[in-house]
Scaffold this motif. Structure first.
Motif, PDB file in Angstrom:
ATOM      1  N   VAL A 248      -3.648   0.780  -1.688  1.00 12.72           N
ATOM      2  CA  VAL A 248      -4.297   0.903  -0.374  1.00 12.72           C
ATOM      3  C   VAL A 248      -5.038  -0.393  -0.045  1.00 12.72           C
ATOM      4  O   VAL A 248      -4.941  -0.911   1.065  1.00 12.72           O
ATOM      5  N   ASP A 249      -5.758  -0.935  -1.044  1.00 10.96           N
ATOM      6  CA  ASP A 249      -6.474  -2.196  -0.856  1.00 10.96           C
ATOM      7  C   ASP A 249      -5.498  -3.325  -0.514  1.00 10.96           C
ATOM      8  O   ASP A 249      -5.766  -4.145   0.371  1.00 10.96           O
ATOM      9  N   ASN A 250      -4.348  -3.361  -1.201  1.00  9.72           N
ATOM     10  CA  ASN A 250      -3.331  -4.370  -0.914  1.00  9.72           C
ATOM     11  C   ASN A 250      -2.792  -4.223   0.511  1.00  9.72           C
ATOM     12  O   ASN A 250      -2.593  -5.222   1.211  1.00  9.72           O
ATOM     13  N   ALA A 251      -2.554  -2.986   0.952  1.00  9.60           N
ATOM     14  CA  ALA A 251      -2.047  -2.749   2.305  1.00  9.60           C
ATOM     15  C   ALA A 251      -3.069  -3.199   3.348  1.00  9.60           C
ATOM     16  O   ALA A 251      -2.707  -3.812   4.361  1.00  9.60           O
ATOM     17  N   VAL A 252      -4.348  -2.930   3.097  1.00  6.78           N
ATOM     18  CA  VAL A 252      -5.410  -3.355   4.020  1.00  6.78           C
ATOM     19  C   VAL A 252      -5.480  -4.880   4.070  1.00  6.78           C
ATOM     20  O   VAL A 252      -5.570  -5.473   5.158  1.00  6.78           O
ATOM     21  N   ASN A 253      -5.417  -5.535   2.910  1.00  7.75           N
ATOM     22  CA  ASN A 253      -5.466  -7.004   2.876  1.00  7.75           C
ATOM     23  C   ASN A 253      -4.252  -7.625   3.571  1.00  7.75           C
ATOM     24  O   ASN A 253      -4.392  -8.625   4.286  1.00  7.75           O
ATOM     25  N   ASN A 254      -3.077  -7.055   3.385  1.00  8.40           N
ATOM     26  CA  ASN A 254      -1.876  -7.562   4.059  1.00  8.40           C
ATOM     27  C   ASN A 254      -1.983  -7.392   5.575  1.00  8.40           C
ATOM     28  O   ASN A 254      -1.555  -8.261   6.333  1.00  8.40           O
TER      29      ASN A 254
ATOM     30  N   LEU B 249     -11.218  -4.793   9.597  1.00  4.90           N
ATOM     31  CA  LEU B 249     -10.517  -3.762   8.847  1.00  4.90           C
ATOM     32  C   LEU B 249     -11.175  -3.707   7.478  1.00  4.90           C
ATOM     33  O   LEU B 249     -11.188  -4.701   6.764  1.00  4.90           O
ATOM     34  N   GLU B 250     -11.757  -2.567   7.138  1.00  7.99           N
ATOM     35  CA  GLU B 250     -12.517  -2.463   5.891  1.00  7.99           C
ATOM     36  C   GLU B 250     -12.134  -1.190   5.143  1.00  7.99           C
ATOM     37  O   GLU B 250     -12.054  -0.116   5.738  1.00  7.99           O
ATOM     38  N   PHE B 251     -11.905  -1.333   3.842  1.00 13.07           N
ATOM     39  CA  PHE B 251     -11.566  -0.194   2.983  1.00 13.07           C
ATOM     40  C   PHE B 251     -12.774   0.156   2.132  1.00 13.07           C
ATOM     41  O   PHE B 251     -13.209  -0.629   1.296  1.00 13.07           O
ATOM     42  N   ALA B 252     -13.351   1.336   2.346  1.00 12.40           N
ATOM     43  CA  ALA B 252     -14.477   1.830   1.557  1.00 12.40           C
ATOM     44  C   ALA B 252     -13.913   2.743   0.470  1.00 12.40           C
ATOM     45  O   ALA B 252     -13.567   3.895   0.736  1.00 12.40           O
ATOM     46  N   LYS B 253     -13.807   2.216  -0.755  1.00 13.36           N
ATOM     47  CA  LYS B 253     -13.178   2.967  -1.849  1.00 13.36           C
ATOM     48  C   LYS B 253     -13.944   4.233  -2.200  1.00 13.36           C
ATOM     49  O   LYS B 253     -13.350   5.275  -2.452  1.00 13.36           O
TER      50      LYS B 253
ATOM     51  N   MET C 223       0.170  -1.555  12.359  1.00 14.43           N
ATOM     52  CA  MET C 223       0.370  -2.530  11.279  1.00 14.43           C
ATOM     53  C   MET C 223      -0.018  -1.929   9.931  1.00 14.43           C
ATOM     54  O   MET C 223       0.673  -2.126   8.929  1.00 14.43           O
ATOM     55  N   LEU C 224      -1.138  -1.192   9.916  1.00 14.01           N
ATOM     56  CA  LEU C 224      -1.609  -0.562   8.680  1.00 14.01           C
ATOM     57  C   LEU C 224      -0.571   0.438   8.168  1.00 14.01           C
ATOM     58  O   LEU C 224      -0.254   0.451   6.978  1.00 14.01           O
ATOM     59  N   ILE C 225      -0.034   1.240   9.060  1.00 16.10           N
ATOM     60  CA  ILE C 225       0.990   2.221   8.667  1.00 16.10           C
ATOM     61  C   ILE C 225       2.220   1.500   8.119  1.00 16.10           C
ATOM     62  O   ILE C 225       2.796   1.899   7.100  1.00 16.10           O
TER      63      ILE C 225
ATOM     64  N   LYS D  84       5.452  -0.295   3.319  1.00 17.71           N
ATOM     65  CA  LYS D  84       5.940  -1.405   2.493  1.00 17.71           C
ATOM     66  C   LYS D  84       5.412  -1.325   1.071  1.00 17.71           C
ATOM     67  O   LYS D  84       6.103  -1.708   0.127  1.00 17.71           O
ATOM     68  N   ARG D  85       4.184  -0.852   0.887  1.00 18.57           N
ATOM     69  CA  ARG D  85       3.575  -0.772  -0.440  1.00 18.57           C
ATOM     70  C   ARG D  85       3.967   0.518  -1.167  1.00 18.57           C
ATOM     71  O   ARG D  85       3.488   0.780  -2.269  1.00 18.57           O
TER      72      ARG D  85
END
Length: 162
Positions: free
Chosen positions: A15-21, A39-43, A64-66, A71-72
């Motif tokens: 999920v973190d990788n998808a957010v960074n991409n 765009l921020e991911f709160a784990k 884009m996120l979807i 892709k991931r």
């Protein structure tokens, strides 16, 4: 006695990788130049916060996120997008909650579906997963095959087949 577990787990690193991409793609796109986009991911809260300059850009970031989730190798069904809200700076924001685990109602639907197959297997709800056990591995594989063809609103993984 052979058994397997039906779970709904999301890999936080992916999920973190998808957010960074998605952030990288936003940074390189011409139509986002000079516009405020976050765009921020709160784990800990299992949530993704999206802030954009306008509603159309917010929907573009969401798409884009979807796309990057797919892709991931993550299921976009795991994302539960909230409603669009305004911020004090004149931007728009949206939160996407990541659904993990199987809630009671969905677990009951899964158990009912398994029992309707009339196979010699025993489904049991355990916390946020469903364990299915039976004497024949072929019966368990038939349950997996059947559940993959159904939609329960959450992504299902079948683990610990023993």
């Amino acid at each position: 006695m052979p058994s397997f577990d039906i779970v709904n787990e999301v890999n936080a690193q992916e999920v973190d990788n998808a957010v960074n991409n998605t952030l990288k793609e936003v940074a390189t796109r011409y139509d986002f130049r000079g516009l405020h986009t976050e765009l921020e991911f709160a784990k800990k809260q299992n949530r993704i916060d999206i802030v954009a300059a306008e509603s159309m850009k917010l929907n573009a970031v969401k798409e884009m996120l979807i796309k990057h989730f797919i892709k991931r190798g993550l299921e976009p069904k795991a994302l539960d997008f909230g409603s669009e809200e305004g911020t004090s700076q004149g931007h728009v924001k949206m939160s996407a909650t990541i659904k993990e685990g199987i809630d009671r109602e969905t677990a009951k639907k899964i158990v009912k579906e398994i029992k309707n197959l009339k196979l010699k297997v025993q489904p049991a709800i355990q916390d946020n997963q469903v364990r299915v056990s039976g004497k024949k591995i072929d019966d368990l594989q038939e349950v997996i095959r059947n559940l993959k063809s159904k939609s329960f609103g959450i992504p299902l993984q079948f683990v610990n087949l023993k």
